[in-house]
Design a protein around this motif. Sequence first.
Motif, PDB file in Angstrom:
ATOM      1  N   PHE A  28      95.881 -45.680  23.603  1.00 31.04           N
ATOM      2  CA  PHE A  28      96.006 -45.821  22.149  1.00 31.04           C
ATOM      3  C   PHE A  28      94.639 -46.049  21.513  1.00 31.04           C
ATOM      4  O   PHE A  28      94.316 -45.468  20.469  1.00 31.04           O
ATOM      5  N   LEU A  29      93.820 -46.886  22.151  1.00 27.78           N
ATOM      6  CA  LEU A  29      92.498 -47.214  21.617  1.00 27.78           C
ATOM      7  C   LEU A  29      91.609 -45.968  21.561  1.00 27.78           C
ATOM      8  O   LEU A  29      90.974 -45.688  20.534  1.00 27.78           O
ATOM      9  N   LEU A  30      91.582 -45.218  22.661  1.00 24.44           N
ATOM     10  CA  LEU A  30      90.755 -44.023  22.690  1.00 24.44           C
ATOM     11  C   LEU A  30      91.222 -42.992  21.680  1.00 24.44           C
ATOM     12  O   LEU A  30      90.413 -42.343  21.010  1.00 24.44           O
ATOM     13  N   LYS A  31      92.521 -42.849  21.562  1.00 23.87           N
ATOM     14  CA  LYS A  31      93.062 -41.885  20.608  1.00 23.87           C
ATOM     15  C   LYS A  31      92.609 -42.220  19.182  1.00 23.87           C
ATOM     16  O   LYS A  31      92.262 -41.338  18.389  1.00 23.87           O
ATOM     17  N   GLU A  32      92.597 -43.514  18.860  1.00 26.54           N
ATOM     18  CA  GLU A  32      92.161 -43.934  17.533  1.00 26.54           C
ATOM     19  C   GLU A  32      90.697 -43.567  17.299  1.00 26.54           C
ATOM     20  O   GLU A  32      90.335 -43.042  16.242  1.00 26.54           O
ATOM     21  N   PHE A  33      89.836 -43.813  18.298  1.00 20.70           N
ATOM     22  CA  PHE A  33      88.424 -43.485  18.157  1.00 20.70           C
ATOM     23  C   PHE A  33      88.204 -41.987  18.021  1.00 20.70           C
ATOM     24  O   PHE A  33      87.386 -41.539  17.214  1.00 20.70           O
ATOM     25  N   PHE A  34      88.930 -41.202  18.801  1.00 21.86           N
ATOM     26  CA  PHE A  34      88.796 -39.749  18.713  1.00 21.86           C
ATOM     27  C   PHE A  34      89.146 -39.258  17.318  1.00 21.86           C
ATOM     28  O   PHE A  34      88.464 -38.411  16.740  1.00 21.86           O
ATOM     29  N   GLU A  35      90.221 -39.799  16.776  1.00 25.24           N
ATOM     30  CA  GLU A  35      90.694 -39.346  15.464  1.00 25.24           C
ATOM     31  C   GLU A  35      89.698 -39.704  14.358  1.00 25.24           C
ATOM     32  O   GLU A  35      89.461 -38.902  13.445  1.00 25.24           O
ATOM     33  N   ILE A  36      89.112 -40.893  14.427  1.00 18.73           N
ATOM     34  CA  ILE A  36      88.134 -41.292  13.415  1.00 18.73           C
ATOM     35  C   ILE A  36      86.907 -40.392  13.479  1.00 18.73           C
ATOM     36  O   ILE A  36      86.403 -39.915  12.452  1.00 18.73           O
TER      37      ILE A  36
END
Length: 208
Positions: A177-185
């Motif tokens: 979840f954390l990595l997905k958030e960073f990728f999206e930003i």
Amino acid sequence: MFSLQTIFGSGKQFFILLDEAAVAAHDSTKALYEMLKDPGRNMGLDAFKLARQRERVASDKIGKALVDSFITPIEREDIESLSSALYKIPKQVERFADRFALARHRLDGIDFAPRAAMLEKAAGVVVEMVGELRLMRLEEMSKLNERLRVLEAEADRLILELHRDIYSGRLDAGEMFLLKEFFEILEKAIDRCREAGVVAYQIVLKNS
């Protein structure tokens, strides 16, 4: 009767303010790249906040100038659209930096630097495109637009590679979840550069 030179010259402040906004956005991406290429260094967030503040000041001045000015060098809607697009770049960058500063201890082994380098290059092209608005050279703007498109495509490819880490099986649900958030930003920040470039390109198309 006003000459065309007088009319267009009277709106010079808009070009200056748009330049300031674009440079502030670019500076925020430079700061992000510096942070991500050496994540072990304890870099503060002042550079991001300063760039965001400079962008906000330029944006506010553009809004006030639009109210106060009878004549603008390009259509008011175009100035507003470009100002809005530029404003969103450091906003996304600061959002990434804030979260990265808090979560870097959970991101060992994830190298965001190559993607941040693409973002910094894209923002640099946006600065050039905004600067070209004074001259309205369609051929030169077309070349810059193509450079930005290529950078966006390369950044998308690199971000897609990062998604492999999400589905590698070595991460737990929280890390995924954390990595997905960073990728999206990060992806949104690159998209914001592309959007600003498209607005600038369309302005030249309209006025050339």
